[in-house]
Design a protein around this motif. Structure first.
Motif, short mmCIF file in Angstrom:
data_model
loop_
_atom_site.label_atom_id
_atom_site.label_comp_id
_atom_site.label_asym_id
_atom_site.label_seq_id
_atom_site.Cartn_x
_atom_site.Cartn_y
_atom_site.Cartn_z
N GLY A 46 0.82 -1.30 0.05
CA GLY A 46 -0.08 -0.06 -0.06
C GLY A 46 0.80 1.32 0.19
O GLY A 46 2.04 1.10 0.04
N ALA A 47 0.31 2.41 -0.12
CA ALA A 47 0.96 3.78 0.05
C ALA A 47 0.03 4.76 0.64
O ALA A 47 -1.35 4.56 0.72
CB ALA A 47 1.06 4.17 -1.51
N GLY A 48 0.49 5.62 1.18
CA GLY A 48 -0.25 6.45 2.16
C GLY A 48 0.26 7.67 2.50
O GLY A 48 1.48 8.23 2.01
N VAL A 49 -0.39 8.62 3.27
CA VAL A 49 0.16 9.86 3.79
C VAL A 49 -0.03 9.87 5.17
O VAL A 49 -1.14 9.51 5.91
CB VAL A 49 -0.38 11.13 3.05
CG1 VAL A 49 -2.08 11.02 3.17
CG2 VAL A 49 0.20 12.47 3.58
N ARG A 50 0.78 10.73 5.99
CA ARG A 50 0.82 10.75 7.46
C ARG A 50 1.02 12.33 7.73
O ARG A 50 1.90 12.83 7.17
CB ARG A 50 1.45 9.91 8.24
CG ARG A 50 1.47 10.17 9.80
CD ARG A 50 2.90 9.97 10.39
NE ARG A 50 3.88 11.19 9.90
CZ ARG A 50 4.98 11.16 9.85
NH1 ARG A 50 5.64 10.19 10.39
NH2 ARG A 50 5.83 12.25 9.45
#
Length: 336
Positions: free
Chosen positions: A329-333
């Motif tokens: 997966g890929a994400g932003v924080r």
């Protein structure tokens, strides 16, 4: 008029002193990612929380009591940001009040157990993501059917934490009352040494289940910072009666300019009774790119291989036992 101005000045001075002696901080993390998890032949795509850091909203503060002492509080709850529901926003992540001084800190309330703190401290992933160690040591097989609820946190806990001026030595001791709830009566300690690039610590605990057998945890971890990379290793063993679950992990974090690369390998092995076939191994990779001090993009991959009766999944729908679970997966924080 002059008397009124003088009174206002005095009140203002007192208010300024009070604000200087106390603090209140509102803080939190919003972390969302798009993920795909395949368990056996079943693939599930989803938007998920907590893959780089756990979502949270919290309030913490201190008050200067004078004489080198202070009081503090920390209340913190989780959030389900993918759908906007409160999720765990009931302050069950942490809810504590403390007294601090040259003697260290005495902390009361719901908090992390020191055996969890130890393993999270020596995992390059912390306690989040497809490659993090908790996928192995906090899994259902690792619980050994004990019913213990203290793998991460405990309620009704009194903890003591040593001051930070002991020449690199640090430690904590905790005791939690069961209050009639099976699996929460916990006692444990942690002792470590950190100086320069070296950090090493050991932790032990037991959870009283109201039976002759107690759920016991022992773990030890170490890390060494080479500058170009940080190397971490740890060993964890859990016992309940004749049953035993042993796991270990090797992980690393490598700074790359504004980014960071992480990798880990972990393995869990069950012994005793019918759990002897519940073995699993985990391989994980993660890359983080920091857009600023508070905002980061990340992508990750994990592969967990079950053996025999083991049925640990990285997410999604479990498909019996002995399957392979893969996730990416890929994400932003964002931290505030």
């Amino acid at each position: 008029m002059k008397k009124s101005l003088l009174a206002l000045a005095v009140l203002g001075a007192f208010a300024g002193a009070a604000s200087a002696q106390s603090s209140l901080t509102v803080f939190g993390i919003v972390d969302l990612s798009v993920n795909s998890v395949k368990n056996g032949s079943i693939t599930q795509k989803s938007m998920g929380s907590n893959q780089l850091n756990s979502n949270r909203l919290g309030f913490r503060g201190t008050e200067d009591l004078g004489g080198g002492m202070s009081a503090g509080f920390w209340i913190e709850g989780g959030m389900s940001n993918d759908d906007g529901t409160p999720g765990g926003l009931n302050f069950q992540r942490r809810s504590t009040v403390s007294l601090l001084g040259s003697f260290g800190e005495v902390r009361l309330g719901r908090d992390y157990t020191n055996t969890f703190t130890n393993v999270a401290s020596f995992d390059a992933y912390g306690a989040n993501g497809f490659g993090n160690f908790s996928n192995i040591y906090a899994s259902t097989p690792a619980g050994l059917g004990s019913g213990a609820t203290t793998a991460v946190r405990a309620n009704n806990m009194v903890g003591y934490f040593t001051p930070g001026n002991l020449g690199g030595l640090y430690g904590s001791a905790q005791i939690a009352a069961g209050e009639g709830t099976k699996g929460n009566k916990y006692t444990g300690f942690r002792l470590g040494y950190a100086a320069g690039p070296v950090d090493v610590a050991v932790a032990m605990s037991q959870t009283d289940l109201g039976t002759a057998d107690k759920y016991k945890v022992f773990n030890v971890g170490a890390s060494y910072n080479l500058g170009v990379a940080k190397l971490l290793a740890q060993y964890d063993q859990r016992k309940y009666g004749a049953l035993k679950y042993t796991s270990y992990q090797f992980s690393t974090s490598v700074p790359l300019g504004q980014g960071e690369f992480r990798a880990s390998y972990a393995k869990g092995n069950a012994e005793g009774g019918t759990t002897s076939a519940n073995d699993a191994s985990l391989l994980g990779f993660e890359y983080i790119y920091n857009l600023s001090k508070r905002t980061a993009l990340y992508t990750q991959y994990g592969r967990l291989s079950n053996k025999g009766a083991s049925a640990i999944a990285l997410g999604g729908v479990s498909t019996g036992s002995g399957f392979t679970s893969t996730g990416y997966g890929a994400g932003v924080r964002h931290i505030f």
